[in-house]
Scaffold this motif. Structure first.
Motif, PDB file in Angstrom:
ATOM      1  N   TRP A  31      11.372  66.602  26.419  1.00 46.71           N
ATOM      2  CA  TRP A  31      10.135  66.002  26.932  1.00 46.71           C
ATOM      3  C   TRP A  31       9.794  64.720  26.179  1.00 46.71           C
ATOM      4  O   TRP A  31       9.247  63.774  26.771  1.00 46.71           O
TER       5      TRP A  31
ATOM      6  N   LYS B 231      11.859  62.105  27.817  1.00 46.91           N
ATOM      7  CA  LYS B 231      11.306  61.732  29.123  1.00 46.91           C
ATOM      8  C   LYS B 231      10.059  60.864  28.949  1.00 46.91           C
ATOM      9  O   LYS B 231       9.836  59.899  29.714  1.00 46.91           O
ATOM     10  N   ALA B 232       9.229  61.207  27.976  1.00 42.99           N
ATOM     11  CA  ALA B 232       8.019  60.407  27.737  1.00 42.99           C
ATOM     12  C   ALA B 232       8.397  58.989  27.330  1.00 42.99           C
ATOM     13  O   ALA B 232       7.779  58.006  27.781  1.00 42.99           O
TER      14      ALA B 232
ATOM     15  N   ALA C  65       4.624  64.175  30.041  1.00 43.32           N
ATOM     16  CA  ALA C  65       5.787  64.565  29.241  1.00 43.32           C
ATOM     17  C   ALA C  65       5.397  64.807  27.789  1.00 43.32           C
ATOM     18  O   ALA C  65       5.858  65.750  27.148  1.00 43.32           O
TER      19      ALA C  65
ATOM     20  N   ARG D  87       3.743  68.143  27.517  1.00 43.74           N
ATOM     21  CA  ARG D  87       4.739  69.217  27.504  1.00 43.74           C
ATOM     22  C   ARG D  87       5.474  69.269  26.151  1.00 43.74           C
ATOM     23  O   ARG D  87       5.763  70.350  25.643  1.00 43.74           O
ATOM     24  N   GLN D  88       5.745  68.107  25.610  1.00 41.10           N
ATOM     25  CA  GLN D  88       6.405  68.056  24.308  1.00 41.10           C
ATOM     26  C   GLN D  88       5.525  68.719  23.238  1.00 41.10           C
ATOM     27  O   GLN D  88       6.001  69.515  22.422  1.00 41.10           O
TER      28      GLN D  88
END
Length: 237
Positions: free
Chosen positions: A74, A77-78, A107, A110-111
């Protein structure tokens, strides 16, 4: 709670004092046989409990690993979404840039969630790892104690058989005690001695008769000599 109970039971069994238990037993061999059966069953139960505890620990470790990997994923992705947003904003597409920034925020959320889950699990994993290590140690000690019990049982059986053999030997010796004047051996010895004495008596009697015969022969010889000398006188020889 259950795992702590298992740990306490394994530790208690591993520390059991065999000699103290034997001192309290009326029949040490039966006591050892029962202890061996109990220990064998307890070891089997402990192995299952330890295996289950290890399995739970491995699941937690796997979940932790997945949370760490998810946090990293994540985060990647961020970063990708943030860079895309910067690129679009630089190209004058502010609306699209905001969309990717929002994706980056999602993201990052979520991380953060994955990192928190991983962090929360770490103390539990550490605690369970310590429990598993103690259970393994206790289980090894129990197996060592079982070997000690079996060796003690074998030693006791051997000593018991030796004592029985010695008692049987002493009973046999007691039954033929050569110092007992009423024993069969003593009576037989007395009988032999009487036979020997009887034979000596016969020998002594035989010797006395032979001596008398020789003495009689000597007397006859003397008489013959006297008669011969008298005859010589008469003839003037």
């Amino acid at each position: 709670m259950t795992k702590q109970t298992i740990l306490g039971r394994v530790t208690q069994l591993a520390k059991a004092n065999i000699n103290a238990l034997l001192d309290q037993a009326e029949d040490p061999q039966k006591m050892l046989d029962q202890l061996i059966r109990d220990y064998t069953n307890n070891i089997a139960e402990a192995e299952q409990a330890v295996a289950a505890t290890i399995g739970n620990l491995r699941l937690m470790e796997q979940d932790h690993k997945e949370d760490v990997e998810a946090a990293a994923e994540w985060g990647g992705k961020a970063l990708a979404a943030s860079r895309k947003a910067d690129e679009l904003r630089g190209a004058g597409s502010a609306a699209e840039a905001d969309t990717f920034d929002n994706l980056a925020k999602v993201a990052l959320g979520r991380q953060l969630q994955s990192e928190q889950e991983a962090k929360t699990a770490e103390p539990t994993i550490a605690s369970q790892t310590e429990v598993v290590d103690k259970l393994k140690t206790g289980l090894d000690q129990m197996k060592g104690k079982l070997s000690e019990l079996k060796a003690k049982r074998d030693e006791l059986v051997a000593r018991s058989k030796s004592a029985q053999a010695q008692n049987q030997m002493m009973d046999a010796v007691k039954n033929i005690d050569v110092l007992d004047p009423t024993s069969e051996l003593s009576r037989f010895e007395d009988k032999v001695r009487r036979e020997e004495a009887k034979a000596l008596g016969k020998q002594e009697l035989a010797a006395s008769s032979l001596d008398a015969q020789f003495e009689q022969l000597d007397s006859l010889g003397d008489s013959a000599e006297v008669e011969a000398r008298l005859a010589a006188l008469k003839t003037g020889a």
